[in-house]
Design a protein around this motif. Sequence first.
Motif, PDB file in Angstrom:
ATOM      1  N   UNK A  33      58.721  82.441   6.936  1.00  0.00           N
ATOM      2  CA  UNK A  33      59.087  81.030   7.022  1.00  0.00           C
ATOM      3  C   UNK A  33      59.000  80.481   5.601  1.00  0.00           C
ATOM      4  N   UNK A  34      59.976  80.853   4.746  1.00  0.00           N
ATOM      5  CA  UNK A  34      59.872  80.501   3.335  1.00  0.00           C
ATOM      6  C   UNK A  34      59.826  78.996   3.101  1.00  0.00           C
ATOM      7  N   UNK A  35      58.961  78.620   2.179  1.00  0.00           N
ATOM      8  CA  UNK A  35      58.808  77.223   1.803  1.00  0.00           C
ATOM      9  C   UNK A  35      58.723  77.163   0.284  1.00  0.00           C
ATOM     10  N   UNK A  36      59.244  76.097  -0.282  1.00  0.00           N
ATOM     11  CA  UNK A  36      59.098  75.828  -1.706  1.00  0.00           C
ATOM     12  C   UNK A  36      58.173  74.629  -1.829  1.00  0.00           C
ATOM     13  N   UNK A  37      57.071  74.820  -2.569  1.00  0.00           N
ATOM     14  CA  UNK A  37      56.111  73.733  -2.753  1.00  0.00           C
ATOM     15  C   UNK A  37      56.137  73.257  -4.192  1.00  0.00           C
ATOM     16  N   UNK A  77      51.832  68.529 -14.796  1.00  0.00           N
ATOM     17  CA  UNK A  77      53.017  69.364 -14.662  1.00  0.00           C
ATOM     18  C   UNK A  77      53.109  69.773 -13.194  1.00  0.00           C
ATOM     19  N   UNK A  78      54.325  69.963 -12.717  1.00  0.00           N
ATOM     20  CA  UNK A  78      54.544  70.397 -11.340  1.00  0.00           C
ATOM     21  C   UNK A  78      55.079  71.829 -11.377  1.00  0.00           C
ATOM     22  N   UNK A  79      54.395  72.713 -10.659  1.00  0.00           N
ATOM     23  CA  UNK A  79      54.821  74.096 -10.568  1.00  0.00           C
ATOM     24  C   UNK A  79      55.548  74.299  -9.246  1.00  0.00           C
ATOM     25  N   UNK A  80      56.764  74.825  -9.307  1.00  0.00           N
ATOM     26  CA  UNK A  80      57.517  75.143  -8.100  1.00  0.00           C
ATOM     27  C   UNK A  80      57.154  76.561  -7.679  1.00  0.00           C
ATOM     28  N   UNK A  81      56.701  76.701  -6.435  1.00  0.00           N
ATOM     29  CA  UNK A  81      56.267  77.992  -5.922  1.00  0.00           C
ATOM     30  C   UNK A  81      56.946  78.246  -4.584  1.00  0.00           C
ATOM     31  N   UNK A  82      57.496  79.439  -4.425  1.00  0.00           N
ATOM     32  CA  UNK A  82      58.072  79.851  -3.146  1.00  0.00           C
ATOM     33  C   UNK A  82      57.061  80.757  -2.466  1.00  0.00           C
ATOM     34  N   UNK A  83      56.774  80.454  -1.207  1.00  0.00           N
ATOM     35  CA  UNK A  83      55.883  81.281  -0.401  1.00  0.00           C
ATOM     36  C   UNK A  83      56.662  81.764   0.817  1.00  0.00           C
ATOM     37  N   UNK A  91      48.133  75.145   3.911  1.00  0.00           N
ATOM     38  CA  UNK A  91      47.429  76.396   3.593  1.00  0.00           C
ATOM     39  C   UNK A  91      47.936  77.001   2.288  1.00  0.00           C
ATOM     40  N   UNK A  92      49.232  76.856   2.023  1.00  0.00           N
ATOM     41  CA  UNK A  92      49.786  77.334   0.755  1.00  0.00           C
ATOM     42  C   UNK A  92      49.125  76.589  -0.400  1.00  0.00           C
ATOM     43  N   UNK A  93      49.008  75.270  -0.278  1.00  0.00           N
ATOM     44  CA  UNK A  93      48.362  74.464  -1.319  1.00  0.00           C
ATOM     45  C   UNK A  93      46.898  74.850  -1.501  1.00  0.00           C
ATOM     46  N   UNK A  94      46.191  75.053  -0.390  1.00  0.00           N
ATOM     47  CA  UNK A  94      44.785  75.442  -0.484  1.00  0.00           C
ATOM     48  C   UNK A  94      44.634  76.783  -1.180  1.00  0.00           C
ATOM     49  N   UNK A  95      45.515  77.704  -0.876  1.00  0.00           N
ATOM     50  CA  UNK A  95      45.476  79.028  -1.492  1.00  0.00           C
ATOM     51  C   UNK A  95      45.752  78.939  -2.996  1.00  0.00           C
ATOM     52  N   UNK A  96      46.746  78.132  -3.381  1.00  0.00           N
ATOM     53  CA  UNK A  96      47.049  77.955  -4.799  1.00  0.00           C
ATOM     54  C   UNK A  96      45.879  77.296  -5.526  1.00  0.00           C
ATOM     55  N   UNK A  97      45.279  76.291  -4.899  1.00  0.00           N
ATOM     56  CA  UNK A  97      44.139  75.600  -5.517  1.00  0.00           C
ATOM     57  C   UNK A  97      42.961  76.553  -5.693  1.00  0.00           C
ATOM     58  N   UNK A  98      42.735  77.412  -4.699  1.00  0.00           N
ATOM     59  CA  UNK A  98      41.655  78.384  -4.789  1.00  0.00           C
ATOM     60  C   UNK A  98      41.908  79.348  -5.955  1.00  0.00           C
ATOM     61  N   UNK A  99      43.132  79.837  -6.074  1.00  0.00           N
ATOM     62  CA  UNK A  99      43.461  80.746  -7.167  1.00  0.00           C
ATOM     63  C   UNK A  99      43.273  80.061  -8.524  1.00  0.00           C
ATOM     64  N   UNK A 100      43.733  78.824  -8.616  1.00  0.00           N
ATOM     65  CA  UNK A 100      43.624  78.076  -9.872  1.00  0.00           C
ATOM     66  C   UNK A 100      42.155  77.869 -10.257  1.00  0.00           C
ATOM     67  N   UNK A 101      41.311  77.539  -9.278  1.00  0.00           N
ATOM     68  CA  UNK A 101      39.883  77.334  -9.551  1.00  0.00           C
ATOM     69  C   UNK A 101      39.183  78.630  -9.920  1.00  0.00           C
ATOM     70  N   UNK A 102      39.578  79.729  -9.314  1.00  0.00           N
ATOM     71  CA  UNK A 102      38.971  81.022  -9.666  1.00  0.00           C
ATOM     72  C   UNK A 102      39.361  81.436 -11.080  1.00  0.00           C
ATOM     73  N   UNK A 103      40.593  81.097 -11.467  1.00  0.00           N
ATOM     74  CA  UNK A 103      41.051  81.442 -12.802  1.00  0.00           C
ATOM     75  C   UNK A 103      40.446  80.528 -13.867  1.00  0.00           C
ATOM     76  N   UNK A 104      40.348  79.243 -13.552  1.00  0.00           N
ATOM     77  CA  UNK A 104      39.847  78.240 -14.505  1.00  0.00           C
ATOM     78  C   UNK A 104      38.874  77.316 -13.776  1.00  0.00           C
ATOM     79  N   UNK A 105      37.618  77.729 -13.634  1.00  0.00           N
ATOM     80  CA  UNK A 105      36.646  76.951 -12.844  1.00  0.00           C
ATOM     81  C   UNK A 105      36.469  75.489 -13.290  1.00  0.00           C
ATOM     82  N   UNK A 106      36.789  75.191 -14.540  1.00  0.00           N
ATOM     83  CA  UNK A 106      36.608  73.818 -15.035  1.00  0.00           C
ATOM     84  C   UNK A 106      37.542  72.807 -14.357  1.00  0.00           C
ATOM     85  N   UNK A 107      38.572  73.262 -13.639  1.00  0.00           N
ATOM     86  CA  UNK A 107      39.514  72.341 -13.001  1.00  0.00           C
ATOM     87  C   UNK A 107      39.044  71.857 -11.636  1.00  0.00           C
ATOM     88  N   UNK A 108      37.933  72.388 -11.147  1.00  0.00           N
ATOM     89  CA  UNK A 108      37.471  72.092  -9.788  1.00  0.00           C
ATOM     90  C   UNK A 108      37.326  70.589  -9.515  1.00  0.00           C
TER      91      UNK A 108
END
Length: 139
Positions: A33-37, A77-83, A91-108
């Motif tokens: 069920x492809x979505x672009x966020x 900045x807005x990142x366009x992501x296809x899932x 859930x797509x947003x939560x997953x992206x936010x989790x990845x971003x925080x794991x990569x750069x914890x200061x953004x939490x």
Amino acid sequence: MHLLLYIPWWIKEIFVAGFQVAWAGFRPDAGYDPVVVRYPLRVTTEWQIFWFTTSITTTPSTLSLGLRAPEHEGDPHILLVQAAFGSDPVEVFKSLADMEERMAPHVKSIDHGVPGQGSATTLDPKFYEYPIDRKEKTR
């Protein structure tokens, strides 16, 4: 130090997503069920954006499509992501936010008002779209 934790987590995510995609391919209803966020980034440097978008693209079933400059000063900045499995954009947003925080914890502590970045639990439709009309998909 966080890279020592991030890289093994990222490799695990690549394998888990790869197995999920492979398994979905064997089912009659694969669940695609492809979505672009439109994900508002919390990372800001070119290096961080590069690694975040690379992490997304190397994870099976997701693809970084492009980056949009802020419309107004101070906006992210807005990142366009296809899932590929985007039946629940929250859930797509939560997953992206989790990845971003794991990569750069200061953004939490940065919150742009979307799920995963703070207390928001709903998502404004301006942040996502389905490229395939859902009515056509059910035919």
